[in-house]
Design a protein around this motif. Structure first.
Motif, PDB file in Angstrom:
ATOM      1  N   ALA A  30       5.587 -20.903   7.026  1.00  0.00           N
ATOM      2  CA  ALA A  30       5.930 -20.821   8.717  1.00  0.00           C
ATOM      3  C   ALA A  30       5.090 -21.805   9.230  1.00  0.00           C
ATOM      4  O   ALA A  30       5.408 -22.348  10.574  1.00  0.00           O
ATOM      5  CB  ALA A  30       5.887 -19.409   9.116  1.00  0.00           C
ATOM      6  N   ASN A  31       3.856 -21.849   8.995  1.00  0.00           N
ATOM      7  CA  ASN A  31       2.771 -22.658   9.800  1.00  0.00           C
ATOM      8  C   ASN A  31       2.910 -24.171   9.429  1.00  0.00           C
ATOM      9  O   ASN A  31       1.904 -24.889   9.988  1.00  0.00           O
ATOM     10  CB  ASN A  31       1.391 -22.220   9.439  1.00  0.00           C
ATOM     11  N   LEU A  32       3.604 -24.700   8.471  1.00  0.00           N
ATOM     12  CA  LEU A  32       3.872 -25.860   8.208  1.00  0.00           C
ATOM     13  C   LEU A  32       5.126 -26.845   8.410  1.00  0.00           C
ATOM     14  O   LEU A  32       6.309 -25.908   8.825  1.00  0.00           O
ATOM     15  CB  LEU A  32       3.729 -26.105   6.946  1.00  0.00           C
ATOM     16  N   THR A  33       5.497 -27.945   8.645  1.00  0.00           N
ATOM     17  CA  THR A  33       6.780 -28.562   8.941  1.00  0.00           C
ATOM     18  C   THR A  33       7.187 -29.378   7.692  1.00  0.00           C
ATOM     19  O   THR A  33       8.219 -29.676   7.585  1.00  0.00           O
ATOM     20  CB  THR A  33       6.404 -29.541  10.166  1.00  0.00           C
ATOM     21  N   GLU A  34       6.253 -29.430   6.650  1.00  0.00           N
ATOM     22  CA  GLU A  34       6.829 -30.185   5.600  1.00  0.00           C
ATOM     23  C   GLU A  34       6.523 -29.107   4.441  1.00  0.00           C
ATOM     24  O   GLU A  34       5.355 -28.137   4.341  1.00  0.00           O
ATOM     25  CB  GLU A  34       6.121 -31.314   5.447  1.00  0.00           C
ATOM     26  N   PRO A  35       6.783 -29.379   3.208  1.00  0.00           N
ATOM     27  CA  PRO A  35       6.839 -28.507   2.029  1.00  0.00           C
ATOM     28  C   PRO A  35       5.365 -28.623   1.358  1.00  0.00           C
ATOM     29  O   PRO A  35       4.635 -29.674   1.796  1.00  0.00           O
ATOM     30  CB  PRO A  35       7.652 -29.274   0.940  1.00  0.00           C
ATOM     31  N   LEU A  36       4.928 -27.693   0.769  1.00  0.00           N
ATOM     32  CA  LEU A  36       3.564 -27.522   0.162  1.00  0.00           C
ATOM     33  C   LEU A  36       3.119 -28.950  -0.690  1.00  0.00           C
ATOM     34  O   LEU A  36       2.009 -29.302  -0.700  1.00  0.00           O
ATOM     35  CB  LEU A  36       3.123 -26.370  -0.648  1.00  0.00           C
ATOM     36  N   GLY A  37       4.087 -29.274  -1.189  1.00  0.00           N
ATOM     37  CA  GLY A  37       3.917 -30.683  -2.208  1.00  0.00           C
ATOM     38  C   GLY A  37       3.546 -31.679  -1.576  1.00  0.00           C
ATOM     39  O   GLY A  37       3.073 -32.689  -2.113  1.00  0.00           O
ATOM     40  N   THR A  38       3.527 -31.918  -0.138  1.00  0.00           N
ATOM     41  CA  THR A  38       3.111 -33.085   0.852  1.00  0.00           C
ATOM     42  C   THR A  38       1.603 -33.026   1.070  1.00  0.00           C
ATOM     43  O   THR A  38       1.034 -34.006   1.537  1.00  0.00           O
ATOM     44  CB  THR A  38       3.783 -32.976   2.077  1.00  0.00           C
ATOM     45  N   LEU A  39       0.954 -31.948   0.768  1.00  0.00           N
ATOM     46  CA  LEU A  39      -0.446 -31.431   1.002  1.00  0.00           C
ATOM     47  C   LEU A  39      -1.249 -32.003  -0.208  1.00  0.00           C
ATOM     48  O   LEU A  39      -1.042 -31.630  -1.331  1.00  0.00           O
ATOM     49  CB  LEU A  39      -0.882 -30.150   1.147  1.00  0.00           C
ATOM     50  N   PRO A  40      -2.554 -32.573   0.134  1.00  0.00           N
ATOM     51  CA  PRO A  40      -3.082 -33.450  -0.943  1.00  0.00           C
ATOM     52  C   PRO A  40      -3.778 -32.310  -2.009  1.00  0.00           C
ATOM     53  O   PRO A  40      -3.924 -32.248  -3.089  1.00  0.00           O
ATOM     54  CB  PRO A  40      -4.210 -34.004  -0.325  1.00  0.00           C
ATOM     55  N   ARG A  41      -4.148 -31.042  -1.186  1.00  0.00           N
ATOM     56  CA  ARG A  41      -4.756 -29.980  -1.805  1.00  0.00           C
ATOM     57  C   ARG A  41      -3.789 -29.635  -3.183  1.00  0.00           C
ATOM     58  O   ARG A  41      -4.104 -29.277  -4.251  1.00  0.00           O
ATOM     59  CB  ARG A  41      -5.093 -28.864  -1.272  1.00  0.00           C
ATOM     60  N   TYR A  42      -2.616 -29.321  -2.764  1.00  0.00           N
ATOM     61  CA  TYR A  42      -1.414 -28.896  -3.823  1.00  0.00           C
ATOM     62  C   TYR A  42      -1.350 -30.148  -4.960  1.00  0.00           C
ATOM     63  O   TYR A  42      -1.058 -29.801  -5.944  1.00  0.00           O
ATOM     64  CB  TYR A  42      -0.495 -28.466  -3.105  1.00  0.00           C
ATOM     65  N   ARG A  43      -1.280 -31.223  -4.278  1.00  0.00           N
ATOM     66  CA  ARG A  43      -1.057 -32.466  -5.400  1.00  0.00           C
ATOM     67  C   ARG A  43      -2.187 -32.595  -6.316  1.00  0.00           C
ATOM     68  O   ARG A  43      -2.123 -32.890  -7.560  1.00  0.00           O
ATOM     69  CB  ARG A  43      -0.670 -33.818  -4.326  1.00  0.00           C
ATOM     70  N   CYS A  44      -3.097 -32.362  -6.056  1.00  0.00           N
ATOM     71  CA  CYS A  44      -4.561 -32.451  -6.678  1.00  0.00           C
ATOM     72  C   CYS A  44      -4.553 -31.364  -7.770  1.00  0.00           C
ATOM     73  O   CYS A  44      -4.804 -31.535  -8.930  1.00  0.00           O
ATOM     74  CB  CYS A  44      -5.641 -32.318  -5.887  1.00  0.00           C
ATOM     75  N   ALA A  45      -4.090 -30.096  -7.212  1.00  0.00           N
ATOM     76  CA  ALA A  45      -4.027 -29.016  -8.090  1.00  0.00           C
ATOM     77  C   ALA A  45      -2.804 -29.247  -9.435  1.00  0.00           C
ATOM     78  O   ALA A  45      -3.191 -28.943 -10.448  1.00  0.00           O
ATOM     79  CB  ALA A  45      -3.741 -27.726  -7.437  1.00  0.00           C
ATOM     80  N   LEU A  46      -1.787 -29.909  -8.877  1.00  0.00           N
ATOM     81  CA  LEU A  46      -0.624 -30.238  -9.924  1.00  0.00           C
ATOM     82  C   LEU A  46      -1.226 -31.425 -10.840  1.00  0.00           C
ATOM     83  O   LEU A  46      -1.048 -31.366 -11.888  1.00  0.00           O
ATOM     84  CB  LEU A  46       0.480 -30.386  -8.973  1.00  0.00           C
ATOM     85  N   GLY A  47      -1.832 -32.201 -10.287  1.00  0.00           N
ATOM     86  CA  GLY A  47      -2.304 -33.319 -10.995  1.00  0.00           C
ATOM     87  C   GLY A  47      -3.214 -32.745 -12.089  1.00  0.00           C
ATOM     88  O   GLY A  47      -3.367 -33.146 -13.389  1.00  0.00           O
TER      89      GLY A  47
END
Length: 285
Positions: free
Chosen positions: A169-186
């Motif tokens: 609710a506090n974001l306008t785009e999916p979590l995958g757009t955030l660097p923190r989550y992309r780094c964790a997925l990487g």
């Protein structure tokens, strides 16, 4: 042995003919021999005993059963048993936290007849071919490592979809757009790439019978299982409550990958043997 192998290949051409080796027993026999007994009867053998942790038991076309003969000087061998043989029953004992689909139930044999030509490698205890035994363990190491990696890859696939669709609710785009989550997925991806390359690199060398590759599969399984377990745990940590919800498969992947560790020899055993081998290499002139 050749006759049995040809028979199996013929059946495999017609359709799947699953095979598994049944060694584990709830209670062993005397002097460390198998508890399952083969008694000679006319032109064949009669097998009686119980095998446990028989993966895929209900779907097996053939079971390679380790047993001892009832001769005055017992021999140990492998007896090829048809899955639908008279006197063979599946006892549905498998009720684990994870890997439930493996259906690793007990197999009960009550005077199951095996033709004499399907009794393989009968020999005195302790005369097993050490090289063949090591090769068999190596393939088991790699196969079980591949299962753990497969579970982790399934968890990662679900995580990728989750990150691409989840918009708090506090974001306008999916979590995958955030660097923190992309780094964790990487980080997860990097761990799984390393595990896959390790297993895929050793497999063809083991297939060729290279002794140094066979000796490395224990540590390889340890590293691959560690990587897979860490990857799934990280995926659960990233998703929070949804990852542990039974509405989603991630909690099942977590149970599966944690359960895969029971198929790994104790870490101390693997590491101690690996360290001992390193010391022996270092002591050579």
């Amino acid at each position: 042995m050749k006759a049995g192998y040809r028979r199996l290949l013929t059946e495999s051409r017609r359709g799947p003919a699953l095979v598994n080796t049944l060694r584990a027993e709830p209670v062993g026999g005397p002097d460390g021999l198998p508890g399952t007994v083969a008694r000679r009867d006319g032109g064949g053998w009669l097998l009686t005993g119980r095998k446990t942790y028989c993966t895929g038991a209900e779907a097996l076309a053939w079971m390679a059963v380790t047993a001892r003969t009832d001769e005055p000087e017992p021999r140990i061998g492998t007896f090829l048993v048809r899955g639908e043989s008279e006197g063979l029953e599946i006892d549905p004992t498998w009720d684990q936290l994870g890997l439930r689909a493996s259906a690793s139930h007990d197999v009960v044999l009550d005077r199951v007849r095996v033709p004499v030509e399907l009794a393989l490698d009968l020999g005195a205890p302790g005369q097993e071919d050490r090289a063949e035994a090591a090769l068999s363990r190596a393939w088991q190491d790699l196969a079980l490592a591949a299962v753990a990696i497969g579970v982790a890859r399934a968890a990662e696939s679900w995580l990728v979809r989750f990150l691409g669709q989840r918009t708090p609710a506090n974001l306008t785009e999916p979590l995958g757009t955030l660097p923190r989550y992309r780094c964790a997925l990487g980080e997860i991806e990097a761990q799984l790439i390393g595990a896959e390359e390790l297993v895929e690199g050793l497999a063809p060398r083991v297939d060729r019978g290279e002794a140094d590759a066979v000796a490395r599969t224990g540590p390889a399984q340890l590293l691959a299982t560690r990587a897979a377990t860490t990857a799934v745990q990280q995926a659960v940590a990233l998703t929070g409550n949804p990852g542990l919800s039974r509405r989603h498969p991630l909690e099942r992947y977590l149970r599966d990958v944690l359960s895969s560790r029971v198929h790994l020899a104790p870490e101390e055993t693997v590491l101690e043997a690996t360290g001992r081998a390193a010391l022996e290499r270092g002591a050579r002139p």
